[in-house]
Scaffold this motif. Structure first.
Motif, PDB file in Angstrom:
ATOM      1  N   SER A  14     -13.049  -6.856   0.970  1.00  0.00           N
ATOM      2  CA  SER A  14     -12.621  -5.455   1.078  1.00  0.00           C
ATOM      3  C   SER A  14     -11.908  -5.193   2.398  1.00  0.00           C
ATOM      4  N   ASN A  15     -12.399  -5.765   3.484  1.00  0.00           N
ATOM      5  CA  ASN A  15     -11.713  -5.589   4.774  1.00  0.00           C
ATOM      6  C   ASN A  15     -10.329  -6.208   4.758  1.00  0.00           C
ATOM      7  N   LEU A  16     -10.204  -7.375   4.176  1.00  0.00           N
ATOM      8  CA  LEU A  16      -8.902  -8.038   4.100  1.00  0.00           C
ATOM      9  C   LEU A  16      -7.901  -7.186   3.319  1.00  0.00           C
ATOM     10  N   ILE A  19      -7.000  -3.987   5.334  1.00  0.00           N
ATOM     11  CA  ILE A  19      -6.107  -4.292   6.463  1.00  0.00           C
ATOM     12  C   ILE A  19      -4.686  -4.512   5.959  1.00  0.00           C
ATOM     13  N   ILE A  20      -4.549  -5.280   4.890  1.00  0.00           N
ATOM     14  CA  ILE A  20      -3.220  -5.538   4.323  1.00  0.00           C
ATOM     15  C   ILE A  20      -2.576  -4.239   3.851  1.00  0.00           C
ATOM     16  N   LEU A  21      -3.333  -3.417   3.139  1.00  0.00           N
ATOM     17  CA  LEU A  21      -2.784  -2.140   2.657  1.00  0.00           C
ATOM     18  C   LEU A  21      -2.402  -1.218   3.807  1.00  0.00           C
ATOM     19  N   TYR A  22      -3.244  -1.152   4.834  1.00  0.00           N
ATOM     20  CA  TYR A  22      -2.950  -0.268   5.955  1.00  0.00           C
ATOM     21  C   TYR A  22      -1.720  -0.742   6.718  1.00  0.00           C
ATOM     22  N   LYS A  23      -1.638  -2.036   6.988  1.00  0.00           N
ATOM     23  CA  LYS A  23      -0.498  -2.558   7.754  1.00  0.00           C
ATOM     24  C   LYS A  23       0.809  -2.445   6.977  1.00  0.00           C
ATOM     25  N   SER A  24       0.738  -2.635   5.659  1.00  0.00           N
ATOM     26  CA  SER A  24       1.955  -2.658   4.851  1.00  0.00           C
ATOM     27  C   SER A  24       2.378  -1.292   4.318  1.00  0.00           C
ATOM     28  N   PHE A  25       1.397  -0.422   4.012  1.00  0.00           N
ATOM     29  CA  PHE A  25       1.718   0.811   3.305  1.00  0.00           C
ATOM     30  C   PHE A  25       1.127   2.056   3.954  1.00  0.00           C
ATOM     31  N   LYS A  26       0.921   2.065   5.264  1.00  0.00           N
ATOM     32  CA  LYS A  26       0.254   3.212   5.880  1.00  0.00           C
ATOM     33  C   LYS A  26       1.055   4.505   5.778  1.00  0.00           C
ATOM     34  N   GLU A  27       2.358   4.425   5.603  1.00  0.00           N
ATOM     35  CA  GLU A  27       3.150   5.639   5.449  1.00  0.00           C
ATOM     36  C   GLU A  27       3.056   6.202   4.036  1.00  0.00           C
ATOM     37  N   SER A  30      -2.654   7.101   1.414  1.00  0.00           N
ATOM     38  CA  SER A  30      -3.588   7.881   2.228  1.00  0.00           C
ATOM     39  C   SER A  30      -4.803   7.031   2.572  1.00  0.00           C
ATOM     40  N   ILE A  31      -5.588   7.508   3.530  1.00  0.00           N
ATOM     41  CA  ILE A  31      -6.767   6.766   3.966  1.00  0.00           C
ATOM     42  C   ILE A  31      -7.801   6.681   2.847  1.00  0.00           C
ATOM     43  N   TRP A  32      -7.865   7.714   2.002  1.00  0.00           N
ATOM     44  CA  TRP A  32      -8.853   7.656   0.922  1.00  0.00           C
ATOM     45  C   TRP A  32      -8.421   6.695  -0.168  1.00  0.00           C
ATOM     46  N   THR A  33      -7.123   6.510  -0.383  1.00  0.00           N
ATOM     47  CA  THR A  33      -6.647   5.522  -1.347  1.00  0.00           C
ATOM     48  C   THR A  33      -6.979   4.116  -0.880  1.00  0.00           C
ATOM     49  N   ILE A  34      -6.783   3.857   0.393  1.00  0.00           N
ATOM     50  CA  ILE A  34      -7.134   2.555   0.960  1.00  0.00           C
ATOM     51  C   ILE A  34      -8.640   2.328   0.874  1.00  0.00           C
ATOM     52  N   SER A  35      -9.413   3.365   1.098  1.00  0.00           N
ATOM     53  CA  SER A  35     -10.868   3.267   1.005  1.00  0.00           C
ATOM     54  C   SER A  35     -11.329   2.955  -0.418  1.00  0.00           C
ATOM     55  N   VAL A  36     -10.703   3.589  -1.403  1.00  0.00           N
ATOM     56  CA  VAL A  36     -11.045   3.313  -2.804  1.00  0.00           C
ATOM     57  C   VAL A  36     -10.732   1.854  -3.144  1.00  0.00           C
ATOM     58  N   CYS A  37      -9.599   1.364  -2.696  1.00  0.00           N
ATOM     59  CA  CYS A  37      -9.244  -0.039  -2.937  1.00  0.00           C
ATOM     60  C   CYS A  37     -10.248  -0.977  -2.271  1.00  0.00           C
ATOM     61  N   GLY A  38     -10.676  -0.634  -1.078  1.00  0.00           N
ATOM     62  CA  GLY A  38     -11.679  -1.444  -0.393  1.00  0.00           C
ATOM     63  C   GLY A  38     -12.996  -1.470  -1.137  1.00  0.00           C
ATOM     64  N   ALA A  39     -13.420  -0.328  -1.660  1.00  0.00           N
ATOM     65  CA  ALA A  39     -14.676  -0.267  -2.413  1.00  0.00           C
ATOM     66  C   ALA A  39     -14.586  -1.082  -3.696  1.00  0.00           C
ATOM     67  N   VAL A  40     -13.458  -1.005  -4.383  1.00  0.00           N
ATOM     68  CA  VAL A  40     -13.272  -1.764  -5.621  1.00  0.00           C
ATOM     69  C   VAL A  40     -13.302  -3.265  -5.331  1.00  0.00           C
ATOM     70  N   PHE A  41     -12.608  -3.694  -4.284  1.00  0.00           N
ATOM     71  CA  PHE A  41     -12.579  -5.115  -3.967  1.00  0.00           C
ATOM     72  C   PHE A  41     -13.897  -5.608  -3.380  1.00  0.00           C
ATOM     73  N   HIS A  42     -14.678  -4.725  -2.800  1.00  0.00           N
ATOM     74  CA  HIS A  42     -16.023  -5.097  -2.364  1.00  0.00           C
ATOM     75  C   HIS A  42     -16.856  -5.487  -3.581  1.00  0.00           C
ATOM     76  N   ASN A  43     -16.757  -4.702  -4.643  1.00  0.00           N
ATOM     77  CA  ASN A  43     -17.477  -5.016  -5.870  1.00  0.00           C
ATOM     78  C   ASN A  43     -16.966  -6.297  -6.516  1.00  0.00           C
ATOM     79  N   ILE A  44     -15.666  -6.516  -6.488  1.00  0.00           N
ATOM     80  CA  ILE A  44     -15.095  -7.733  -7.058  1.00  0.00           C
ATOM     81  C   ILE A  44     -15.583  -8.959  -6.282  1.00  0.00           C
ATOM     82  N   GLY A  45     -15.636  -8.860  -4.959  1.00  0.00           N
ATOM     83  CA  GLY A  45     -16.141  -9.971  -4.151  1.00  0.00           C
ATOM     84  C   GLY A  45     -17.595 -10.287  -4.452  1.00  0.00           C
TER      85      GLY A  45
END
Length: 101
Positions: A14-16, A19-27, A30-45
């Motif tokens: 989820s951190n990886l 980080i990739i989403l924030y560095k590549s698509f921060k403009e 939104s922060i909550w979209t990145i957070s949702v992606c992190g939560a989903v990938f935490h479950n996948i991991g």
């Protein structure tokens, strides 16, 4: 030991991703979209490690339930983080520090 493996795999993935989403698509994200992606990938991991431990990929049948909970909790944490970030700018000590961007 298995709980540690689940946690570390989910946390690292989820951190990886965040980080990739924030560095590549921060403009554009939104922060909550990145957070949702992190939560989903935490479950996948976590499911990845579970499938390796039990040597059965049928644990992925639990994925839809985890996706719903991941989206809900990721959204809540993202909104909370955004709220705190916006209000921490008003604190004099924090206001004087260099931004983390």
């Amino acid at each position: 030991m298995s709980s540690f493996l689940y946690s570390i795999a989910g946390g690292l993935l989820s951190n990886l991703i965040m980080i990739i989403l924030y560095k590549s698509f921060k403009e554009s994200l939104s922060i909550w979209t990145i957070s949702v992606c992190g939560a989903v990938f935490h479950n996948i991991g976590q499911l990845l490690i579970a499938s390796l431990i039990v040597q059965d990929f049928r644990v992925y049948l639990y994925l839809p339930v985890l996706m719903v909970s991941g989206v809900i909790t990721g959204y809540f944490i993202g909104v909370t983080t955004n709220y705190l970030y916006n209000h921490m700018k008003k604190v004099p000590l924090i206001n004087g520090l260099k931004e983390l961007d």
